[in-house]
Enzyme design. Structure first.
Site, PDB file in Angstrom:
ATOM      1  N   ASP A  67      -4.040   3.666   2.623  1.00 37.37           N
ATOM      2  CA  ASP A  67      -5.674   3.425   3.066  1.00 37.37           C
ATOM      3  C   ASP A  67      -5.645   2.300   3.588  1.00 37.37           C
ATOM      4  O   ASP A  67      -6.802   2.029   3.304  1.00 37.37           O
ATOM      5  CB  ASP A  67      -5.925   4.519   1.389  1.00 37.37           C
ATOM      6  CG  ASP A  67      -5.789   3.287   0.583  1.00 37.37           C
ATOM      7  OD1 ASP A  67      -4.767   2.273   0.459  1.00 37.37           O
ATOM      8  OD2 ASP A  67      -6.692   3.822  -0.627  1.00 37.37           O
ATOM      9  N   HIS A 122      -4.807 -17.189  -4.001  1.00 40.70           N
ATOM     10  CA  HIS A 122      -5.595 -16.127  -3.233  1.00 40.70           C
ATOM     11  C   HIS A 122      -6.709 -16.966  -2.908  1.00 40.70           C
ATOM     12  O   HIS A 122      -7.852 -16.365  -1.420  1.00 40.70           O
ATOM     13  CB  HIS A 122      -5.598 -14.597  -3.328  1.00 40.70           C
ATOM     14  CG  HIS A 122      -6.788 -14.821  -4.812  1.00 40.70           C
ATOM     15  ND1 HIS A 122      -6.388 -15.583  -5.913  1.00 40.70           N
ATOM     16  CD2 HIS A 122      -7.843 -15.218  -5.051  1.00 40.70           C
ATOM     17  CE1 HIS A 122      -8.080 -16.221  -6.941  1.00 40.70           C
ATOM     18  NE2 HIS A 122      -8.375 -15.732  -6.259  1.00 40.70           N
ATOM     19  N   ASP A 123      -6.352 -18.943  -2.772  1.00 38.74           N
ATOM     20  CA  ASP A 123      -8.454 -19.175  -2.781  1.00 38.74           C
ATOM     21  C   ASP A 123      -8.209 -20.045  -1.605  1.00 38.74           C
ATOM     22  O   ASP A 123      -8.615 -21.274  -1.178  1.00 38.74           O
ATOM     23  CB  ASP A 123      -8.715 -18.970  -3.541  1.00 38.74           C
ATOM     24  CG  ASP A 123      -9.442 -18.664  -4.484  1.00 38.74           C
ATOM     25  OD1 ASP A 123      -9.965 -17.706  -4.354  1.00 38.74           O
ATOM     26  OD2 ASP A 123      -9.910 -18.930  -5.601  1.00 38.74           O
ATOM     27  N   ASP A 164      -2.119  -1.563  -3.710  1.00 39.06           N
ATOM     28  CA  ASP A 164      -1.881  -0.325  -4.635  1.00 39.06           C
ATOM     29  C   ASP A 164      -1.107  -0.520  -6.208  1.00 39.06           C
ATOM     30  O   ASP A 164       0.017  -1.432  -5.817  1.00 39.06           O
ATOM     31  CB  ASP A 164      -2.522   0.784  -4.209  1.00 39.06           C
ATOM     32  CG  ASP A 164      -1.628   1.756  -3.466  1.00 39.06           C
ATOM     33  OD1 ASP A 164      -0.093   1.013  -3.575  1.00 39.06           O
ATOM     34  OD2 ASP A 164      -1.314   2.546  -2.460  1.00 39.06           O
ATOM     35  N   ASP A 199      -5.614 -11.082 -14.811  1.00 42.00           N
ATOM     36  CA  ASP A 199      -7.535 -11.949 -14.580  1.00 42.00           C
ATOM     37  C   ASP A 199      -8.281 -11.654 -15.194  1.00 42.00           C
ATOM     38  O   ASP A 199      -8.378 -10.584 -15.583  1.00 42.00           O
ATOM     39  CB  ASP A 199      -7.358 -11.746 -13.212  1.00 42.00           C
ATOM     40  CG  ASP A 199      -7.525 -13.088 -12.918  1.00 42.00           C
ATOM     41  OD1 ASP A 199      -8.406 -13.850 -12.751  1.00 42.00           O
ATOM     42  OD2 ASP A 199      -7.430 -13.327 -11.408  1.00 42.00           O
ATOM     43  N   ASP A 203       0.550  -1.101   0.362  1.00 42.15           N
ATOM     44  CA  ASP A 203       0.433  -0.265   0.195  1.00 42.15           C
ATOM     45  C   ASP A 203       0.710   1.347   0.133  1.00 42.15           C
ATOM     46  O   ASP A 203       1.908   1.834   1.023  1.00 42.15           O
ATOM     47  CB  ASP A 203      -1.041  -0.406   0.598  1.00 42.15           C
ATOM     48  CG  ASP A 203      -1.351   1.727   1.742  1.00 42.15           C
ATOM     49  OD1 ASP A 203      -2.106   1.970   0.639  1.00 42.15           O
ATOM     50  OD2 ASP A 203      -2.236   1.435   2.574  1.00 42.15           O
ATOM     51  N   GLU A 248      -8.595 -21.543 -15.118  1.00 42.73           N
ATOM     52  CA  GLU A 248      -8.917 -21.797 -13.432  1.00 42.73           C
ATOM     53  C   GLU A 248     -10.167 -22.682 -13.615  1.00 42.73           C
ATOM     54  O   GLU A 248     -11.314 -22.147 -14.130  1.00 42.73           O
ATOM     55  CB  GLU A 248      -9.382 -20.556 -13.058  1.00 42.73           C
ATOM     56  CG  GLU A 248      -9.325 -21.123 -11.250  1.00 42.73           C
ATOM     57  CD  GLU A 248     -10.214 -20.556 -10.374  1.00 42.73           C
ATOM     58  OE1 GLU A 248      -9.645 -20.330  -9.251  1.00 42.73           O
ATOM     59  OE2 GLU A 248     -11.297 -19.622 -10.701  1.00 42.73           O
ATOM     60  N   ASP A 300     -10.773 -16.476 -14.864  1.00 46.48           N
ATOM     61  CA  ASP A 300     -11.397 -17.213 -13.491  1.00 46.48           C
ATOM     62  C   ASP A 300     -12.615 -18.457 -14.123  1.00 46.48           C
ATOM     63  O   ASP A 300     -13.758 -17.923 -15.236  1.00 46.48           O
ATOM     64  CB  ASP A 300     -12.270 -15.920 -12.936  1.00 46.48           C
ATOM     65  CG  ASP A 300     -12.686 -16.031 -11.731  1.00 46.48           C
ATOM     66  OD1 ASP A 300     -11.770 -16.317 -10.628  1.00 46.48           O
ATOM     67  OD2 ASP A 300     -13.976 -16.071 -11.188  1.00 46.48           O
TER      68      ASP A 300
HETATM   69  O1  TEU Z   1     -11.955 -19.334  -7.829  1.00 49.22           O
HETATM   70  C1  TEU Z   1     -13.102 -20.336  -8.338  1.00 49.22           C
HETATM   71  C2  TEU Z   1     -13.067 -21.660  -7.336  1.00 49.22           C
HETATM   72  O2  TEU Z   1     -13.251 -22.227  -8.088  1.00 49.22           O
HETATM   73  C3  TEU Z   1     -13.846 -21.018  -5.737  1.00 49.22           C
HETATM   74  O3  TEU Z   1     -14.770 -20.922  -5.424  1.00 49.22           O
HETATM   75  C4  TEU Z   1     -12.651 -22.296  -4.489  1.00 49.22           C
HETATM   76  O4  TEU Z   1     -13.601 -23.353  -5.178  1.00 49.22           O
HETATM   77  C5  TEU Z   1     -13.528 -22.015  -3.770  1.00 49.22           C
HETATM   78  O5  TEU Z   1     -13.114 -20.152  -3.267  1.00 49.22           O
HETATM   79  C6  TEU Z   1     -12.045 -22.356  -2.851  1.00 49.22           C
HETATM   80  O6  TEU Z   1     -12.671 -21.935  -1.068  1.00 49.22           O
HETATM   81  C7  TEU Z   1     -12.090 -17.818  -8.734  1.00 49.22           C
HETATM   82  C8  TEU Z   1     -11.444 -17.618  -7.717  1.00 49.22           C
HETATM   83  O7  TEU Z   1      -9.991 -18.010  -8.071  1.00 49.22           O
HETATM   84  C9  TEU Z   1     -12.094 -16.640  -6.416  1.00 49.22           C
HETATM   85  O8  TEU Z   1     -10.827 -15.811  -5.350  1.00 49.22           O
HETATM   86  C10 TEU Z   1     -13.448 -16.082  -7.080  1.00 49.22           C
HETATM   87  O9  TEU Z   1     -14.048 -16.159  -5.906  1.00 49.22           O
HETATM   88  C11 TEU Z   1     -14.598 -17.061  -7.570  1.00 49.22           C
HETATM   89  O10 TEU Z   1     -13.828 -17.937  -8.813  1.00 49.22           O
HETATM   90  C12 TEU Z   1     -15.577 -16.063  -8.169  1.00 49.22           C
HETATM   91  O11 TEU Z   1     -15.194 -15.183  -9.016  1.00 49.22           O
END
Ligand code: TEU
Length: 564
Positions: free
Chosen positions: A25, A336-337, A29, A98, A21, A264, A206
């Site tokens: 804020d 990030h998931d 960024d 993305d 950042d 993905e 995505d």
């Molecule tokens: O993620 C898709 C996805 O497969 C996720 O729903 C995942 O299975 C789940 O979060 C696991 O805990 C993509 C993106 O990477 C995610 O950040 C988004 O929230 C989602 O699509 C919707 O765009």
């Protein structure tokens, strides 16, 4: 055809909101990224993938886009973006954006127009359906199908303006776009070409296996104990998915040089992945499959299942073999998931954190495929010590918690136990740059708390220590660039039934590599066939083993010359 450049590439993923950042804020960024490009370039990676930076109400942290051709003001401007792109290119790296086009934000002008009336010219850009027959629109049970949304609740939202429902596989602020409509596809391709013309080098797409749905929209099977039916079999890998991706290839990628495209695809099978990534079919370069990050799931979503190493190895062996002749793998532990891999499949205690983070990185990267490093993974960042539900920010964690505790009879504590270990927020805590108050992430209040362990685990310390996880990743990436056997070697899994060691060879021409990782906190002796032939230890994270006794969490990589 020549081998594409991305066969030997390594990708680094940035989650902009949590990276750096620059304006105080509390939210990362583009200027913050520009300021830290040398950290990324220093690792030796070839590509940067940016999670979404477009204007967005941020219901799902930018995966809900309200304008595909601009920059979210919190992140900066198009001028900042051009500067960032130039800074990446100047360092010899490429930029992958993305692409979130299974759905838009409900605040996108397309959806605003679509919801106005049943005969809006954009009505058919989304999935509108009347209430189930015999039910009063807007009352419980009247939803057009029984599908649940990925984030909890129904996948249908009632819109009183026209008395119909729209489909949202994710949040109600993420209405699904209707890819059956050619005008939608035209608009998407036009937008993609606009970014490529601006200089970007590809897309991470995505949930791109959700764009073709079974247009008859049947009800889904209802698992015991759950409120909703499973829509996934009817919206994943639908009948026209390959057709749409091939059309996208023709309309956007064909004739352009040096791009990288990765789809993905939750739930993709090896057989489908071969089709998606066979260059002769012209769809995408590689896909993200989920088998290895779903390996510790079980029948009960609110129970933690420990990793079974033999299962994990079976999954990788299948994917390596399946994409040997045609297609290409992508390799990842984190994004990030996903929770942090060192906390999940390694040991994040002070004693073994660095050792196990390096072992996990090594075991992954030396497979055949393109590795992805998620921000902070190169520091061995860990899961966060979440307390109550109030500590979480992710719409998925909050949605699942509400559904499970309010409607499915689960106790808050059993749900929290799983969220603490598996929540996506584990990946999203701010990047740990240094040991100062907010880890050098922000001078303000961070949108999600900084992990208290940043005093020890941070980039400044890692870069200064030649023995750190950071420098280990740097060596791994260099090995991929220097050793063709890492890129092209045939893959053979060894010891598939061993629950403690992960072992394989890679063979290319007259070079063979042997990789062994100890997935336990105990010393383990490896029974290596032809053990005396392995003399050259190329890489390890502990003292060289004697008599093949691997230390806790040790990784060894040997090389030998063989007769081709
Ligand atoms: O993620 C898709 C996805 O497969 C996720 O729903 C995942 O299975 C789940 O979060 C696991 O805990 C993509 C993106 O990477 C995610 O950040 C988004 O929230 C989602 O699509 C919707 O765009």
């Amino acid at each position: 055809m020549d081998n594409p450049w991305w066969h030997s590439a390594v990708v680094y993923q940035i989650y902009p909101r949590s990276f750096a950042d620059a304006d105080g804020d509390g939210m990362g960024d583009l200027r913050g990224i520009i300021d830290h490009l040398d950290h990324i370039a220093g690792l030796g990676v070839d590509v940067v993938w940016l999670s979404p930076i477009y204007p967005s109400p941020q219901d799902d942290n930018g995966y809900d886009i309200s304008d595909y051709q601009d920059i979210e003001p919190v992140f900066g401007t198009l001028a900042d973006f051009d500067e960032l792109l130039a800074g990446i290119h100047d360092r010899g790296m490429k930029l992958v954006m993305d692409l979130v086009v299974n759905h838009s934000s409900d605040e996108h002008p397309w959806f605003a127009e679509s919801r106005l009336s049943k005969d809006s010219p954009k009505r058919d850009w989304y999935w509108w359906r009347p209430a189930r027959e015999g039910f009063e629109p807007g009352t419980p049970g009247a939803e057009p199908t029984n599908w649940g949304s990925v984030f909890g609740g129904s996948a249908w939202e009632y819109d009183p303006a026209t008395g119909e429902y729209y489909l949202h596989i994710f949040s109600r602020k993420q209405p699904d776009l209707n890819w059956e409509n050619p005008a939608v596809r035209d608009a998407v391709y036009e937008m993609m070409n606009w970014w490529l013309d601006r200089g970007v080098d590809g897309f991470r797409m995505d949930v791109i296996d959700h764009i073709s749905k079974d247009v008859s929209l049947p009800d889904g099977a209802v698992a015991p104990g759950s409120l909703y039916g499973q829509g996934a079999p009817h919206y994943m890998h639908g009948p026209r998915n390959h057709e749409f991706l091939h059309e996208m290839h023709e309309r956007v990628f064909a004739g352009r040089e040096a791009l990288l495209t990765v789809g993905e695809m939750p739930g993709v099978t090896v057989e489908e992945a071969v089709k998606y990534t066979d260059p002769a079919r012209g769809e995408v370069d590689m896909v993200f499959n989920f088998d290895h990050v779903w390996v510790d799931r079980g029948a009960d979503p609110w129970q933690l299942y420990p990793l079974q190493l033999t299962k994990l190895k079976g999954i990788f062996a299948r994917w390596q073999a399946g994409l040997r002749e045609k297609g290409w793998n992508s390799l990842y532990w984190n994004n990030h998931d996903q929770p942090r891999v060192v906390s999940r499949y390694g040991d994040d205690s002070p004693e073994w954190r660095e050792r196990s983070a390096k072992m996990l990185g090594g075991v992954l990267h030396l497979h055949r495929g393109t590795p992805y490093v998620y921000q902070g993974e190169e520091l061995g960042m860990t899961n966060y010590p979440f307390g109550t539900i109030a500590d979480f920010r992710d719409i998925e964690a909050l949605g699942h918690y509400a559904q499970a505790t309010e409607h499915e009879g689960r106790s808050p504590e059993e749900v929290l136990t799983v969220l603490r270990a598996r929540s996506r927020d584990n990946a999203r805590t701010p990047m740990q740059w240094d040991s100062s108050a907010q880890a050098g992430f922000t001078t303000g209040t961070p949108w999600l708390a900084v992990n208290p362990n940043h005093k020890e685990i941070n980039a400044a310390a890692a870069v200064a220590d030649p023995d750190s996880v950071y420098h280990f990743y740097r060596r791994l990436i260099a090995l991929r660039h220097d050793e063709p056997a890492v890129v092209y070697g045939d893959f053979t899994m060894l010891m598939p039934a061993d629950e403690r060691l992960y072992a394989y060879t890679r063979r290319h021409g007259s070079t063979e590599l042997l990789v062994i990782g100890n997935f336990t906190g105990e010393p383990v002796t490896a029974e290596v066939p032809d053990a005396g032939a392995w003399q050259e230890l190329v890489l390890t994270n502990a003292p060289a083993p004697e008599n093949w006794v691997l230390e806790p969490w040790q990784l060894v990589v040997y090389r030998r010359q063989v007769t081709p």
